[in-house]
Design an enzyme around this catalytic site. Structure first.
Site, mmCIF file in Angstrom:
data_model
loop_
_atom_site.group_PDB
_atom_site.id
_atom_site.type_symbol
_atom_site.label_atom_id
_atom_site.label_comp_id
_atom_site.label_asym_id
_atom_site.label_seq_id
_atom_site.Cartn_x
_atom_site.Cartn_y
_atom_site.Cartn_z
ATOM 1 N N CYS A 357 0.836 -1.201 0.000
ATOM 2 C CA CYS A 357 0.000 0.000 0.000
ATOM 3 C C CYS A 357 0.875 1.256 0.000
ATOM 4 C CB CYS A 357 -0.967 -0.033 1.183
ATOM 5 S SG CYS A 357 -2.382 1.081 0.990
ATOM 6 N N HIS A 473 -3.658 -5.647 1.095
ATOM 7 C CA HIS A 473 -3.497 -5.976 2.518
ATOM 8 C C HIS A 473 -3.992 -7.395 2.774
ATOM 9 C CE1 HIS A 473 -2.443 -1.946 3.923
ATOM 10 N NE2 HIS A 473 -3.421 -1.460 3.188
#
Length: 531
Positions: A357, A473
């Site tokens: 991310c 994630h």
């Protein structure tokens, strides 16, 4: 409100055990066949999860939902504050991001503060936020038999009492009973409990129905005289004393939990760089708990404690750059520690680097924030390890995904979630570039509206195979994908752990302890009581 029986758990301090107690009670009642749901009116955390209805909630409420056997839902945590600076945060209302707000805008100015500053008294946004809180809570009390509510911080933070929606302000609004938990391991447990009670109003004191003491070590007989005094002084029962449970592994809301002691037979060394605004560090629990992995967080503090020079990172096979709520600010911090120099040295010696991310964005060439989404508008040079250009945008991508990871000529099933602001694009005409993830959204939200998307590719693997980045994630939660990633990092015949099974076992372990150590008869009497 509906007919659900309601109990609110408040704490004398942050990290007193509120989240864990609520999770344990949720699992305990769910095992009894009761329809129970978790609820936290207002949470402040950088660890969040994407819900089945396409929003985001705090990680603690995600764990509590798992304890209940429920899919994640935005009603479980209607207000989420994600700090992006010391004075500002992104405000999430019923799963959707509104905007960045300074603390004084959200909390407002009390009459006392206005008198001191000479400004006009302002109610703050949280007055409006209360309507969203009550809206979500009403749905839960109509849809479930029981609702377990978690407070935030301490109800005795008198500077935040006016307009409170997180603790007693909420409890008074919905007329629910409260129990207060305190951590004896911190010391001064009786002062914490008595002092907290003393700072509450008469009606709030009446709402407190009992105490729970957490993390006790030793012989309970040595504590008994103190418990007797506390009950006599406050005229409120101690509902239980919970022991310090070693190796209780449950998702942490904020604190970075070190890896448990492991044998000397570890086969892979993993470092995670700790940024000031690190987010979603629960991504790494499957690595942290794996007995074959030497896992460590590296922060400015640990570097100072080891007296290491700036830029000198401990030897490792894999360095991970985690998510961040302020990517440009944390990238600047990384450079201040000279970790960029340490990363390049690590790569020269054949090590692997993974960015997730915000960490993925840092690995690229440029990060542009033209609208000041995370602070002052501007452009930051990335680490230059991937041909990636990122533009931060106010729209937030939220989606649960499933798909396939391709590495080393092998494939593995993967699932997880994306939660990020900004769009990344690869540099044109780059040879040897591989996008290792093929994903399909299970839900997707953009600018607060659901969208329908087909399969897409995610991530980048550098031509030399040493640097990998992704927006996904939870990629280590999938055992096959975790094994393939560990093999890429240098761990042949990797044996991943089943993090879902561990989570479930630990929830049952804690629920068993509550059933043993709490006065369940008194708790049943308290549940749903009205003052």
């Amino acid at each position: 409100m509906g007919a659900a029986r309601v109990l609110m758990v408040q704490g004398t301090t942050s990290d007193a055990g509120k989240s864990t107690l609520v999770a344990g009670l949720c699992r305990l009642f769910a095992r009894q066949g009761r329809r129970v749901a978790p609820f936290k009116p207002q949470n402040m955390a950088l660890n969040s999860a994407v819900t089945a209805d396409g929003g985001e909630i705090g990680r603690a409420q995600a764990l509590q939902a798992v304890a209940c056997g429920l899919p994640l839902h935005t009603d479980f945590n209607p207000i989420l504050l994600k700090p992006s600076s010391d004075t500002g945060a992104q405000v999430i209302v019923q799963g959707q991001a509104l905007d960045q707000m300074e603390a004084k805008t959200f909390f407002g100015l009390s009459k006392y503060q206005a008198d001191v500053s000479g400004d006009e008294c302002q109610p703050g946004y949280r007055v409006k936020a209360m309507s969203a809180v009550l809206d979500s809570f009403s749905r839960l009390t109509h849809g479930y038999e029981m609702v377990m509510v978690e407070g935030a911080g301490s109800p005795a933070e008198i500077n935040l009492r006016e307009g409170d929606i997180a603790n007693m302000g909420f409890a008074e609004a919905v007329d629910c009973p409260v129990i207060i938990i305190a951590d004896i391991d911190k010391g001064g447990v009786f002062a914490h409990l008595v002092g907290t009670l003393a700072l509450l109003s008469d009606s709030e004191q009446a709402r407190v129905k009992g105490f729970v003491i957490n993390r006790f070590r030793g012989d309970i007989a040595l504590l008994q005289s103190g418990l007797d005094w506390l009950e006599e002084y406050t005229n409120k029962p101690v509902l239980g004393v919970l022991p310090y449970l070693h190796d209780l592994h449950l998702d942490a809301e904020d604190a970075l939990t070190p890896a448990p002691d492991k044998s000397t037979q570890t086969r892979l060394k993993v470092l995670v760089l700790v940024f000031p605004r690190i987010s979603n560090h629960t991504d790494f629990d499957p690595l942290r708990l794996n007995p074959h992995i030497e896992f460590n967080y590296v922060s400015m503090q640990t570097q100072a404690e080891s007296q290491s020079e700036l830029g000198v990172l401990p030897p490792a096979d894999l360095i991970i750059l985690p998510g961040s709520k302020n990517v440009r600010g944390d990238l600047e911090f990384l450079r201040q520690q000279a970790w960029d120099i340490g990363i390049k040295k690590h790569l020269r010696y054949g090590g692997k680097v993974l960015g997730i991310c915000g960490g993925y964005q840092m690995l690229g060439q440029l990060i542009d924030d033209p609208s000041g989404v995370e602070g002052r508008p501007g452009v930051s040079a990335g680490l230059g390890l991937l041909p990636l250009f990122t533009e931060l945008q106010s729209k937030k991508v939220l989606r649960q995904v499933t798909g396939e990871l391709s590495l080393l000529g092998e494939q593995a099933e993967v699932k997880g979630y994306e939660i990020h602001c900004g769009e990344s694009r690869q540099q044109t005409q780059v040879k040897g570039l591989i996008q290792p993830l093929s994903l399909t959204p299970q839900n997707s939200v953009l600018d607060g509206a659901s969208t329908t998307e087909g399969a897409f590719h995610d991530g980048m693997l550098a031509e030399d195979g040493q640097v990998l980045g992704t927006y996904l994630h939870g990629l280590f939660d999938s055992a096959d994908a975790c094994a393939l990633l560990l093999k890429w990092a240098g761990m042949a015949d990797a044996k991943p752990i089943d993090i879902d099974a561990i989570r479930d076992q630990q929830l049952n372990r804690f629920a068993d302890q509550l059933e043993k150590d709490l006065d369940m008869d008194k708790l049943e009497q308290i549940l749903g009581a009205r003052t």
